[in-house]
Motif scaffolding. Sequence first.
Motif, PDB file in Angstrom:
ATOM      1  N   ALA A  26      75.120 124.307  14.940  1.00 30.32           N
ATOM      2  CA  ALA A  26      74.717 125.166  16.060  1.00 30.32           C
ATOM      3  C   ALA A  26      75.088 126.608  15.786  1.00 30.32           C
ATOM      4  N   PRO A  27      74.180 127.550  16.027  1.00 24.93           N
ATOM      5  CA  PRO A  27      74.520 128.964  15.869  1.00 24.93           C
ATOM      6  C   PRO A  27      75.462 129.393  16.967  1.00 24.93           C
ATOM      7  N   THR A  28      76.219 130.424  16.683  1.00 20.67           N
ATOM      8  CA  THR A  28      77.150 130.936  17.690  1.00 20.67           C
ATOM      9  C   THR A  28      76.626 132.236  18.240  1.00 20.67           C
ATOM     10  N   LEU A  29      77.248 132.694  19.331  1.00 16.28           N
ATOM     11  CA  LEU A  29      76.847 133.946  19.961  1.00 16.28           C
ATOM     12  C   LEU A  29      77.695 135.114  19.479  1.00 16.28           C
ATOM     13  N   ALA A  30      78.689 134.836  18.657  1.00 17.28           N
ATOM     14  CA  ALA A  30      79.680 135.864  18.312  1.00 17.28           C
ATOM     15  C   ALA A  30      79.060 137.061  17.609  1.00 17.28           C
ATOM     16  N   ARG A 137      78.863 119.832  26.125  1.00 21.66           N
ATOM     17  CA  ARG A 137      79.613 119.925  27.387  1.00 21.66           C
ATOM     18  C   ARG A 137      80.957 120.597  27.150  1.00 21.66           C
ATOM     19  N   ALA A 138      81.642 120.214  26.066  1.00 22.29           N
ATOM     20  CA  ALA A 138      82.932 120.821  25.745  1.00 22.29           C
ATOM     21  C   ALA A 138      82.761 122.275  25.304  1.00 22.29           C
ATOM     22  N   ARG A 139      81.703 122.544  24.544  1.00 20.78           N
ATOM     23  CA  ARG A 139      81.469 123.894  24.024  1.00 20.78           C
ATOM     24  C   ARG A 139      81.267 124.895  25.152  1.00 20.78           C
ATOM     25  N   TYR A 140      80.621 124.440  26.213  1.00 19.17           N
ATOM     26  CA  TYR A 140      80.304 125.358  27.304  1.00 19.17           C
ATOM     27  C   TYR A 140      81.266 125.250  28.476  1.00 19.17           C
ATOM     28  N   GLY A 141      82.440 124.660  28.218  1.00 19.42           N
ATOM     29  CA  GLY A 141      83.543 124.787  29.156  1.00 19.42           C
ATOM     30  C   GLY A 141      83.637 123.766  30.263  1.00 19.42           C
ATOM     31  N   ALA A 142      82.837 122.704  30.220  1.00 20.93           N
ATOM     32  CA  ALA A 142      82.929 121.681  31.252  1.00 20.93           C
ATOM     33  C   ALA A 142      84.013 120.672  30.891  1.00 20.93           C
ATOM     34  N   SER A 143      84.536 119.989  31.894  1.00 18.77           N
ATOM     35  CA  SER A 143      85.575 118.984  31.656  1.00 18.77           C
ATOM     36  C   SER A 143      84.968 117.757  30.986  1.00 18.77           C
ATOM     37  N   PRO A 144      85.796 116.934  30.276  1.00 16.66           N
ATOM     38  CA  PRO A 144      85.279 115.811  29.496  1.00 16.66           C
ATOM     39  C   PRO A 144      84.480 114.792  30.301  1.00 16.66           C
ATOM     40  N   ASP A 145      84.819 114.624  31.587  1.00 13.97           N
ATOM     41  CA  ASP A 145      84.118 113.608  32.375  1.00 13.97           C
ATOM     42  C   ASP A 145      83.111 114.203  33.357  1.00 13.97           C
ATOM     43  N   GLU A 146      82.864 115.519  33.241  1.00 18.13           N
ATOM     44  CA  GLU A 146      81.960 116.170  34.192  1.00 18.13           C
ATOM     45  C   GLU A 146      80.519 115.725  33.955  1.00 18.13           C
ATOM     46  N   ALA A 156      70.985 117.677  32.182  1.00 25.38           N
ATOM     47  CA  ALA A 156      70.359 118.708  31.354  1.00 25.38           C
ATOM     48  C   ALA A 156      70.343 120.049  32.090  1.00 25.38           C
ATOM     49  N   GLY A 157      69.996 120.017  33.364  1.00 27.99           N
ATOM     50  CA  GLY A 157      69.961 121.252  34.143  1.00 27.99           C
ATOM     51  C   GLY A 157      71.327 121.879  34.299  1.00 27.99           C
ATOM     52  N   ARG A 158      72.349 121.057  34.578  1.00 29.28           N
ATOM     53  CA  ARG A 158      73.709 121.582  34.725  1.00 29.28           C
ATOM     54  C   ARG A 158      74.205 122.174  33.404  1.00 29.28           C
ATOM     55  N   LEU A 159      73.930 121.490  32.313  1.00 30.23           N
ATOM     56  CA  LEU A 159      74.368 121.961  30.998  1.00 30.23           C
ATOM     57  C   LEU A 159      73.710 123.290  30.650  1.00 30.23           C
ATOM     58  N   ARG A 160      72.431 123.401  30.945  1.00 27.42           N
ATOM     59  CA  ARG A 160      71.705 124.640  30.651  1.00 27.42           C
ATOM     60  C   ARG A 160      72.304 125.816  31.411  1.00 27.42           C
ATOM     61  N   GLU A 161      72.558 125.634  32.710  1.00 26.58           N
ATOM     62  CA  GLU A 161      73.100 126.732  33.505  1.00 26.58           C
ATOM     63  C   GLU A 161      74.503 127.118  33.040  1.00 26.58           C
ATOM     64  N   GLN A 162      75.309 126.138  32.628  1.00 26.56           N
ATOM     65  CA  GLN A 162      76.653 126.428  32.115  1.00 26.56           C
ATOM     66  C   GLN A 162      76.565 127.241  30.826  1.00 26.56           C
ATOM     67  N   ALA A 163      75.619 126.863  29.965  1.00 30.16           N
ATOM     68  CA  ALA A 163      75.440 127.588  28.705  1.00 30.16           C
ATOM     69  C   ALA A 163      74.952 129.005  28.951  1.00 30.16           C
ATOM     70  N   TYR A 164      74.007 129.161  29.874  1.00 29.84           N
ATOM     71  CA  TYR A 164      73.513 130.494  30.212  1.00 29.84           C
ATOM     72  C   TYR A 164      74.643 131.367  30.744  1.00 29.84           C
ATOM     73  N   ARG A 225      67.298 123.065  22.427  1.00 34.66           N
ATOM     74  CA  ARG A 225      67.108 124.477  22.742  1.00 34.66           C
ATOM     75  C   ARG A 225      68.437 125.222  22.755  1.00 34.66           C
ATOM     76  N   LEU A 226      69.456 124.611  23.348  1.00 37.77           N
ATOM     77  CA  LEU A 226      70.750 125.289  23.412  1.00 37.77           C
ATOM     78  C   LEU A 226      71.384 125.404  22.032  1.00 37.77           C
ATOM     79  N   GLU A 227      71.224 124.380  21.206  1.00 40.68           N
ATOM     80  CA  GLU A 227      71.842 124.400  19.878  1.00 40.68           C
ATOM     81  C   GLU A 227      71.125 125.341  18.914  1.00 40.68           C
ATOM     82  N   LEU A 228      69.820 125.477  19.076  1.00 43.36           N
ATOM     83  CA  LEU A 228      69.044 126.300  18.150  1.00 43.36           C
ATOM     84  C   LEU A 228      68.648 127.654  18.717  1.00 43.36           C
ATOM     85  N   ASP A 229      68.406 127.693  20.022  1.00 44.44           N
ATOM     86  CA  ASP A 229      67.691 128.819  20.595  1.00 44.44           C
ATOM     87  C   ASP A 229      68.505 129.738  21.493  1.00 44.44           C
TER      88      ASP A 229
END
Length: 323
Positions: A26-30, A137-146, A156-164, A225-229
């Motif tokens: 996965a590309p990073t944003l750094a 989920r871990a990369r974008y700061g959510a808890s392990p069981d969220e 998918a929707g929750r993960l996308r918004e967390q990543a954004y 999309r999140l991993e590549l885009d």
Amino acid sequence: MKSWAVAIALAIAAISPARAQAPTQAPTLADEEVIVTGERSGPRVWRISKDGHELVVFGTISPLPKGVTWKSKTVETLIGDADLVTSTSISVKFAELGPIKLVGLLLELRKQSKIADGAKLKDVLDPDLYARFSAARARYGASPDEWETLRPIAAAGRLREQAYDQANIRSQSLLAEVKKIAKKKKRKWTEAQVTFKGNAKAALREAFAVADQNEIACLKETLDRLELDLPSQRNRANAWARGDVTALRAMPEPQRGRSCENVLRGSKELSALLDQGNTQWRAIIDESLKNNASTFLAANIDTLLFGDFLKSYRDRGYKIEEP
């Protein structure tokens, strides 16, 4: 009668463009450029004209940089000069939906967002896909069981918004602002409107009853999309905010996945409404372009950069002026 059904549908479906294959890394944003902030006007408009009739098209984009406030005096003037202001959006109304039925529909929506029978995501996803989801989920700061009890499409929707949120971009439609300007300028606003006459709760149940594989594909498309885009999405948002159409044209065309939308199309009634709405907004534009001197259209910029929208007018003898 209500007109918020599309918002509910998109909240469930988390419809988003997706790449076709999974990445190895996965590309990073750094290393990405600093996010654009402040008041921005966006890109210049496209003009489609013939025989004294003109369609002015403003290309919108989502997501946008968090710190950007959109304001364009040029767009305000163009809207003020238009005989009709419209968009490619679809407004859905329920024929019979009072307060009691509304509460019932929202409760059904909440119920349908959960996996049935108390199952969890790890029970319905294959091990490789679940591992990718857990890592994201871990990369974008959510808890392990969220989100473990959420259906794949809701997760998918929750993960996308967390990543954004982490990337300092946000899903945002500019249509509300365009409508506000049209009202301020006392211009006529119209959009595609379809009416759902059936049982909304039953339609949701029908859609989700056959959604298993489409939902899983939807989650996979979101992860792709999140991993590549994600860096690319942020760069696109920045370029739009700067009004840099040249940069936008140079970027790869976003690939549109259909699995999330196909979840809703599991209901024959909802699928028919989507088709009806898509046909209707094109008819509204053509009718206005035929009868009015000036029409203002707000449309997703990808429709102008990559789709056949402009070609369809060029083939009919219209002059196209691009920014």
